[in-house]
Scaffold this active site. Structure first.
Site, PDB file in Angstrom:
ATOM      1  N   HIS A 147       0.853  -1.198   0.000  1.00  0.00           N
ATOM      2  CA  HIS A 147       0.000   0.000   0.000  1.00  0.00           C
ATOM      3  C   HIS A 147       0.885   1.243   0.000  1.00  0.00           C
ATOM      4  O   HIS A 147       2.109   1.152   0.029  1.00  0.00           O
ATOM      5  CB  HIS A 147      -0.976  -0.003   1.176  1.00  0.00           C
ATOM      6  CG  HIS A 147      -0.341   0.028   2.531  1.00  0.00           C
ATOM      7  ND1 HIS A 147       0.317  -1.056   3.075  1.00  0.00           N
ATOM      8  CD2 HIS A 147      -0.256   1.016   3.473  1.00  0.00           C
ATOM      9  CE1 HIS A 147       0.766  -0.749   4.281  1.00  0.00           C
ATOM     10  NE2 HIS A 147       0.442   0.504   4.535  1.00  0.00           N
TER      11      HIS A 147
ATOM     12  N   HIS B 295       1.408   3.864   2.134  1.00  0.00           N
ATOM     13  CA  HIS B 295       2.027   4.512   3.285  1.00  0.00           C
ATOM     14  C   HIS B 295       3.549   4.499   3.152  1.00  0.00           C
ATOM     15  O   HIS B 295       4.136   3.517   2.685  1.00  0.00           O
ATOM     16  CB  HIS B 295       1.612   3.820   4.583  1.00  0.00           C
ATOM     17  CG  HIS B 295       0.277   4.277   5.093  1.00  0.00           C
ATOM     18  ND1 HIS B 295      -0.475   3.549   5.989  1.00  0.00           N
ATOM     19  CD2 HIS B 295      -0.446   5.402   4.833  1.00  0.00           C
ATOM     20  CE1 HIS B 295      -1.599   4.211   6.262  1.00  0.00           C
ATOM     21  NE2 HIS B 295      -1.592   5.329   5.564  1.00  0.00           N
TER      22      HIS B 295
ATOM     23  N   ASP C 173       5.975   4.161   5.171  1.00  0.00           N
ATOM     24  CA  ASP C 173       6.775   3.119   5.823  1.00  0.00           C
ATOM     25  C   ASP C 173       6.714   1.805   5.040  1.00  0.00           C
ATOM     26  O   ASP C 173       7.368   0.833   5.408  1.00  0.00           O
ATOM     27  CB  ASP C 173       6.345   2.909   7.284  1.00  0.00           C
ATOM     28  CG  ASP C 173       4.895   2.488   7.427  1.00  0.00           C
ATOM     29  OD1 ASP C 173       4.070   2.899   6.596  1.00  0.00           O
ATOM     30  OD2 ASP C 173       4.582   1.761   8.394  1.00  0.00           O
ATOM     31  N   HIS C 174       5.970   1.806   3.921  1.00  0.00           N
ATOM     32  CA  HIS C 174       5.925   0.633   3.050  1.00  0.00           C
ATOM     33  C   HIS C 174       6.398   0.929   1.619  1.00  0.00           C
ATOM     34  O   HIS C 174       6.697  -0.005   0.878  1.00  0.00           O
ATOM     35  CB  HIS C 174       4.510   0.060   3.011  1.00  0.00           C
ATOM     36  CG  HIS C 174       4.090  -0.536   4.315  1.00  0.00           C
ATOM     37  ND1 HIS C 174       4.111  -1.883   4.577  1.00  0.00           N
ATOM     38  CD2 HIS C 174       3.654   0.060   5.468  1.00  0.00           C
ATOM     39  CE1 HIS C 174       3.700  -2.109   5.820  1.00  0.00           C
ATOM     40  NE2 HIS C 174       3.416  -0.944   6.377  1.00  0.00           N
TER      41      HIS C 174
ATOM     42  N   HIS D  24      -7.533  -1.427   5.781  1.00  0.00           N
ATOM     43  CA  HIS D  24      -6.442  -0.540   6.194  1.00  0.00           C
ATOM     44  C   HIS D  24      -6.527   0.829   5.545  1.00  0.00           C
ATOM     45  O   HIS D  24      -6.895   1.799   6.183  1.00  0.00           O
ATOM     46  CB  HIS D  24      -5.091  -1.189   5.942  1.00  0.00           C
ATOM     47  CG  HIS D  24      -3.935  -0.411   6.493  1.00  0.00           C
ATOM     48  ND1 HIS D  24      -3.784  -0.170   7.848  1.00  0.00           N
ATOM     49  CD2 HIS D  24      -2.888   0.218   5.902  1.00  0.00           C
ATOM     50  CE1 HIS D  24      -2.704   0.562   8.050  1.00  0.00           C
ATOM     51  NE2 HIS D  24      -2.152   0.809   6.885  1.00  0.00           N
TER      52      HIS D  24
ATOM     53  N   ASP E  77      -0.085  -4.152   5.858  1.00  0.00           N
ATOM     54  CA  ASP E  77      -0.960  -3.736   6.956  1.00  0.00           C
ATOM     55  C   ASP E  77      -2.395  -4.078   6.588  1.00  0.00           C
ATOM     56  O   ASP E  77      -2.819  -3.856   5.445  1.00  0.00           O
ATOM     57  CB  ASP E  77      -0.832  -2.225   7.204  1.00  0.00           C
ATOM     58  CG  ASP E  77       0.546  -1.841   7.726  1.00  0.00           C
ATOM     59  OD1 ASP E  77       1.284  -2.743   8.157  1.00  0.00           O
ATOM     60  OD2 ASP E  77       0.875  -0.642   7.695  1.00  0.00           O
TER      61      ASP E  77
ATOM     62  N   GLU F  41       1.767  -8.645   9.722  1.00  0.00           N
ATOM     63  CA  GLU F  41       2.086  -7.531  10.600  1.00  0.00           C
ATOM     64  C   GLU F  41       1.632  -7.853  12.022  1.00  0.00           C
ATOM     65  O   GLU F  41       0.743  -8.694  12.231  1.00  0.00           O
ATOM     66  CB  GLU F  41       1.401  -6.248  10.111  1.00  0.00           C
ATOM     67  CG  GLU F  41      -0.113  -6.239  10.256  1.00  0.00           C
ATOM     68  CD  GLU F  41      -0.643  -4.922  10.808  1.00  0.00           C
ATOM     69  OE1 GLU F  41      -0.027  -4.394  11.754  1.00  0.00           O
ATOM     70  OE2 GLU F  41      -1.669  -4.434  10.286  1.00  0.00           O
TER      71      GLU F  41
ATOM     72  N   HIS G 250       6.777  -6.126  11.533  1.00  0.00           N
ATOM     73  CA  HIS G 250       6.066  -4.859  11.748  1.00  0.00           C
ATOM     74  C   HIS G 250       5.447  -4.810  13.148  1.00  0.00           C
ATOM     75  O   HIS G 250       4.254  -4.574  13.318  1.00  0.00           O
ATOM     76  CB  HIS G 250       4.974  -4.688  10.681  1.00  0.00           C
ATOM     77  CG  HIS G 250       4.513  -3.264  10.482  1.00  0.00           C
ATOM     78  ND1 HIS G 250       3.659  -2.639  11.356  1.00  0.00           N
ATOM     79  CD2 HIS G 250       4.779  -2.361   9.515  1.00  0.00           C
ATOM     80  CE1 HIS G 250       3.408  -1.418  10.941  1.00  0.00           C
ATOM     81  NE2 HIS G 250       4.082  -1.216   9.816  1.00  0.00           N
TER      82      HIS G 250
END
Length: 594
Positions: free
Chosen positions: A69, A71, A73-74, A158, A179, A204, A414
């Protein structure tokens, strides 16, 4: 023979941030996610890609890269990996992720380069070049990456466009969750996966020890806190990420303001969240059924009570509510507003989601009220509240996903190490399957028994079913496909000459002075009383005095003045022949005389 699946987290191993998990499966290297860490502003913010290759050589090492996705942090290090480390191989994500990720990446670049003066960073051009390499995938679609690798996408909840990905190589498979949220909310559905029975589930574990209370209670508590502050003339800051919680809480505030007929201004940050909301309108099919069913009459994202925030409003007198990015108060507009409002005890900051260690949000939630910033220390007098509206699965949701997909092994990423250890105990107790929690850079090997797929005829299938655990046949390759043939089919189709393997046993009776006919009569009586298993059958005495059961043949002859019992059988009747020979070996002459 076994074939290990090797898993190495380059990020998010016993940590939250810079998700990047490398999986080697049946000789193929798959990278899941390529994120950044919000708690660092140095080289630690990106995964250590030198673990796998030097700059320019990534395509030779990685066979497929999947982004779960948008975000950061991904996906925050994706342009760095594709452009600096030269990855030009298959790059897979959903269409909403492909559309929204460049917006977040560009905003991240502006903050890092334009505001903080970083020089060794990816450029706007490199972001565009990176996104051109993307191949999109739809929910429940399976795409064949090459002749060995297939990828299937499942709905993850999410945020808009988030996916869980099942990668199959041969008979081995890995389900990577990214996530996900097992609970539906006001604008997205819950995560769903079928019973795909992956060899490994990589999940996660952000909220590995948390079981959330009622969502309705949290919403009521949230609205009560916001209402009480604005009624008293205070300001409320709600740090959120551009997509997901921003839209969820905006819908909640919008409905409450409408119901209560409130006139207090509500804002969201100009630019980023505004553009993001437009993408929710574009990808309306990724939302929940309520949003889709009311879309024709009214788009839920066309807010009546919420307008765009301008920096000049920051010092306006009177109450207001502001949704500002980013969600962990580590930079950007949310941090600037916080610095401006934190001195006034009438104001409040509500943290609606998880905060990574090292961020301003994490420090506040851990009780710090005097915080060092780049411009000196600040004293926090405003109220600080935490209400979890995070769109991550809690412990109950993680256990539910495991129950649904029935994996053979589980790997947790995660999350925090202590919380992972707690959840591992629960998983092993309830599901009796191996569970792992590798740290960053730590490789785990999961042994897998390779499986061989073969076709067979209906007749052979019936024979296999009736034979139970053992079946004698031949595995042959025809037209690049393995086929299981019975012996009769093999002889007929392959033109083979059948051969029979006969086994023999001989018992010499030295102390008996009996005629062979008497010995055979007594043998028949004794064997009939001893061998009572219906599956083996019973011996029949022939006219010539010999005993027969299928291919088992028992005779008695005089050799050198001694009576000798001969037993012969072919390999098909090994259970019967072995049983008879063992009885004769153990009992010997006693079997005849008793």
């Amino acid at each position: 023979m076994t074939s290990d699946i090797k898993i190495v987290p380059l990020g998010a191993g016993q940590d939250v941030g810079r998700s990047c998990v490398l999986v080697s499966i049946s000789g193929k290297n798959i990278m899941f996610d390529c994120g950044m860490h919000m708690g660092y502003q140095d080289e630690r913010r990106f995964p250590d890609f030198s673990y796998i290759c030097q700059p320019g050589g990534a395509t030779d090492v990685i066979d497929c890269l999947i982004i779960s996705h948008f975000h950061l942090d991904h996906c925050g290090s994706l342009p760095y990996f594709t452009e600096k480390f030269g990855y030009n191989g298959p790059l897979i994500m959903t269409a909403p992720t492909r559309a929204i990720a460049p917006i977040l990446l560009e905003d991240y670049r502006k903050i890092t380069v334009d505001r903080y003066g970083e020089t060794d960073f990816f450029t706007t051009t490199q972001i565009k070049q990176c996104i051109k390499k993307v191949r999109t995938i739809r929910v429940h679609e399976t795409i064949q990456v090459d002749k060995d690798i297939s990828v299937k996408c499942y709905y993850a909840g999410h945020v808009l466009g988030a996916g869980m990905f099942l990668v199959k190589v041969g008979n081995q498979s890995v389900l990577y969750t990214g996530d996900y949220n097992m609970t539906p909310d006001r604008h997205l559905g819950c995560a769903w996966v079928d019973r795909c029975s992956p060899t490994v589930l990589i999940s996660e574990s952000t909220y590995a020890t948390t079981i959330r209370d009622s969502k309705r209670c949290r919403e009521r508590d949230f609205l009560k806190k916001v209402y009480n502050v604005v009624e008293a003339g205070g300001k409320v800051l709600i740090p959120v990420f551009a997509l997901g919680r921003a839209q969820e809480l905006c819908i909640l505030i919008e409905e409450f303001w409408d119901r209560m007929n409130l006139k207090v201004p509500v804002y969201f940050c100009h630019g980023l969240t505004e553009k993001a909301t437009n993408y929710y309108k574009l990808f309306i099919t990724w939302t929940n059924e309520k949003i889709k069913s009311t879309f024709v009459n009214r788009n839920m994202f066309d807010f009546k009570h919420i307008s765009v925030f301008d920096r000049s409003y920051m010092n306006n007198p009177g109450p207001m509510v502001v949704f500002a990015t980013p969600g962990m108060l580590h930079s950007g507009m949310s941090l600037n507003i916080f610095k401006a409002w934190c001195h006034d005890a009438k104001n409040m900051v509500i943290m609606p989601g998880y905060c990574v260690a090292g961020t301003m949000g994490h420090k506040l939630l851990n009780g710090s009220r005097k915080i060092e910033t780049d411009k000196g220390s600040i004293t926090v007098n405003m109220a600080v509240e935490y209400l979890s509206f995070s769109a991550h699965a809690d412990a109950k949701g993680i256990m539910q996903l495991i129950k649904n997909c029935q994996p053979k092994n589980v790997v947790l990423v995660h999350g925090e190490e202590r919380k992972m250890s707690f959840l591992i105990e629960k998983i092993t107790d309830q599901f009796q399957i191996p569970c792992f929690k590798p740290a960053n850079g730590e490789q785990i090997n999961i042994p897998c028994q390779p499986q061989v797929s073969a076709s067979m005829s209906k007749e052979t299938f019936k024979s296999v079913r009736s034979a139970g655990n053992q079946f004698d046949g031949m595995l042959v390759q025809k037209n690049n496909q393995l086929v299981l043939l019975s012996r009769e089919e093999a002889v007929q189709q392959l033109g083979l000459k059948p051969h029979t393997l006969n086994l023999n046993y001989k018992l010499c009776l030295t102390g008996l002075n009996l005629e062979c006919s008497v010995i055979m009569e007594r043998l028949h009586t004794q064997l009939s009383s001893i061998i009572t298993d219906q599956k083996l059958g019973t011996f029949k005495r022939q006219h010539d005095g010999t005993l027969h059961l299928n291919s088992v043949h028992i005779t008695c002859r005089t050799e050198g003045g001694r009576s000798v019992v001969h037993v012969s059988w072919n390999v098909e009747d090994e259970p019967i022949g072995k049983a008879v020979s063992e009885i004769l070996e153990e009992c010997g002459e006693d079997l005849i005389t008793n």
